[in-house]
Design an enzyme around this catalytic site. Structure first.
Site, short mmCIF file in Angstrom:
data_model
loop_
_atom_site.label_atom_id
_atom_site.label_comp_id
_atom_site.label_asym_id
_atom_site.label_seq_id
_atom_site.Cartn_x
_atom_site.Cartn_y
_atom_site.Cartn_z
N CYS A 108 53.53 -28.66 -103.93
CA CYS A 108 52.48 -27.64 -103.89
C CYS A 108 52.73 -26.54 -102.88
CB CYS A 108 51.12 -28.30 -103.63
SG CYS A 108 50.57 -29.36 -104.98
N HIS A 241 46.10 -23.98 -99.65
CA HIS A 241 46.45 -24.63 -100.91
C HIS A 241 45.20 -25.28 -101.49
CE1 HIS A 241 47.87 -27.34 -103.89
NE2 HIS A 241 47.83 -28.41 -103.12
N ASN A 271 43.12 -28.53 -108.90
CA ASN A 271 44.36 -28.36 -108.15
C ASN A 271 45.42 -27.79 -109.09
OD1 ASN A 271 46.78 -28.62 -106.74
ND2 ASN A 271 46.27 -30.60 -105.87
#
Length: 312
Positions: A108, A241, A271
Site C-alpha cells: 500500500c 493511506h 481500502n
C-alpha cells in the site's frame, strides 16, 4: 518535482456494508466502528488493473499533454497480468516509443515508491515528464467470507503527471519525499499477505499491522518535515493511506493535529491500496488553496512506509 495534473477512476458498482451482513453476519455498525467504511467500489466483470489504467489515463488526457511523457511508472500489488504491467499498458495506449516503463510493488505504500523512482530518473537526467499510475483490484483477491479482512477492500485507480520543471502556476510542488522498509519487525512478513495461489488476501496479525501503521505514519511525516525545516504547524492537511479510519485518527492524535485537517475517503471507497491517497488528492485537487501544504503518509504490508510533503 511538480505534480502537474492528476485523475482518478472508480468502478461504478457500490457495495454497501449490508452485503457483508447478509454474507457473514457482520453488522454495518460494527464495520463502521472498526474501520470507518460504509461502502466500497467493486470492479465489474472484465475490469482489472490494466483496464482501469486505460480508463484513468483517458481521464487525465484532457488535463495535460501526455504526448511528451518520457517515463512511465506503474504501481500495484493486485496485478491482472504479471508480464504486461500497468506501465506497459499505458505506453501501448499512448503509443510513445523508446521510453522507460517501470513496475513497482511495495504494497500500500507503492505510490510514494513510484514517485521516488521518478525522482531518481529526474536526478540522473534520464527523464523530465513522468506518468505515474496506481491501480488496485483488491476484490479479485480478497475472500468476502473472511470476517477479519474480507469487508475492507475496494477497487480504484489514479494517474499523476509529474514533471522535473514547473509547467504552470497551478502545479503542486513536491517539497520532500522519503520511503523506508520495516520488514525487520517480528511480524512484518506475516501481518498481511496476498498470495494468489494460497488463499488470496489474509490478515492473520491485523493488530500488529495497526500498531506499526500508527507508529510509522506520523514518524514519517515528522521526518519529511525535518528535511524541509518546517513544523507540524505548517501543515494544512494530512492525507494518510486509506487503510482504516481509526488508524488515520490515531495518526492525527499522535501528531496533535485537529481532525479537520484529515483527508479521508475510506468511508466511501474502502481500502483502495496504493491508489487511495492519489484518488483522494485527485478528488480534492480543485479545493486546495495557494500556499497550503499537504502531508501524505503511507504504510504497507511487508512492511513499508513513506511520507511526502506537497505545497500548492
Amino acid at each position: 518535482m511538480y505534480i502537474h495534473a492528476v485523475s482518478h477512476y472508480l468502478p461504478t458498482e457500490v457495495v454497501g456494508n449490508e452485503h457483508f451482513t447478509r454474507l457473514n453476519g457482520l453488522s454495518s455498525d460494527w464495520i463502521i466502528e472498526r474501520t470507518g467504511i460504509q461502502e466500497r467500489r467493486k470492479a465489474a466483470p472484465g475490469e482489472n488493473t490494466n483496464t482501469m489504467t486505460v480508463d484513468v489515463i483517458r481521464r487525465l488526457m484532457p488535463k495535460a499533454d501526455l504526448s511528451t511523457v518520457d517515463l512511465i511508472v506503474g504501481a500495484t500489488y493486485t496485478p491482472y497480468d504479471t508480464i504486461v504491467s500497468l506501465a506497459h499498458e499505458a505506453q501501448h495506449l499512448l503509443q510513445i516509443p523508446d521510453i522507460p516503463v517501470v513496475s513497482v510493488s511495495t504494497a500500500c505504500s507503492s505510490l510514494l515508491n513510484a514517485i521516488e523512482v521518478v525522482e531518481g530518473y529526474f536526478a540522473l537526467n534520464k527523464a523530465t515528464r513522468a506518468l505515474v499510475i496506481v491501480s488496485e483490484h483488491n476484490t479479485a483477491y480478497n475472500n468476502e467470507l473472511d470476517t477479519v479482512s474480507g469487508h475492507l477492500w475496494g477497487d480504484g485507480a489514479a494517474a499523476l503527471l509529474i514533471t522535473k520543471e514547473r509547467q504552470s502556476e497551478n502545479d503542486f510542488t513536491i517539497k520532500a519525499l522519503l520511503t523506508g522498509g520495516a520488514a525487520h519487525t517480528p511480524k512484518a512478513t506475516t501481518g498481511v499477505m496476498m498470495k494468489p495461489l494460497d488463499g488470496g488476501v489474509t490478515m492473520p496479525f491485523g493488530r500488529d499491522v495497526f500498531i506499526n501503521a500508527c507508529q510509522y505514519m506520523p514518524k514519517a511525516i515528522q521526518q519529511v518535515l525535518d528535511k524541509t525545516g518546517l513544523t507540524l504547524a505548517d501543515v494544512d492537511y494530512v492525507l494518510p493511506h486509506q487503510a482504516n479510519l481509526r488508524i488515520s485518527r490515531n495518526v492525527m492524535k499522535t501528531l496533535e493535529l485537529p481532525e479537520e485537517k484529515l483527508i479521508s475517503n475510506i468511508q466511501r471507497y474502502g481500502n483502495t491500496g496504493c491508489a487511495g491517497c492519489a484518488i483522494a488528492l485527485s478528488e480534492r485537487w480543485d479545493t486546495f488553496q495557494k500556499g497550503q501544504r499537504i502531508a501524505v503518509t503511507v504504510f504497507g504490508g511487508g512492511y513499508s512506509y513513506g511520507a511526502m510533503l506537497i505545497e500548492v
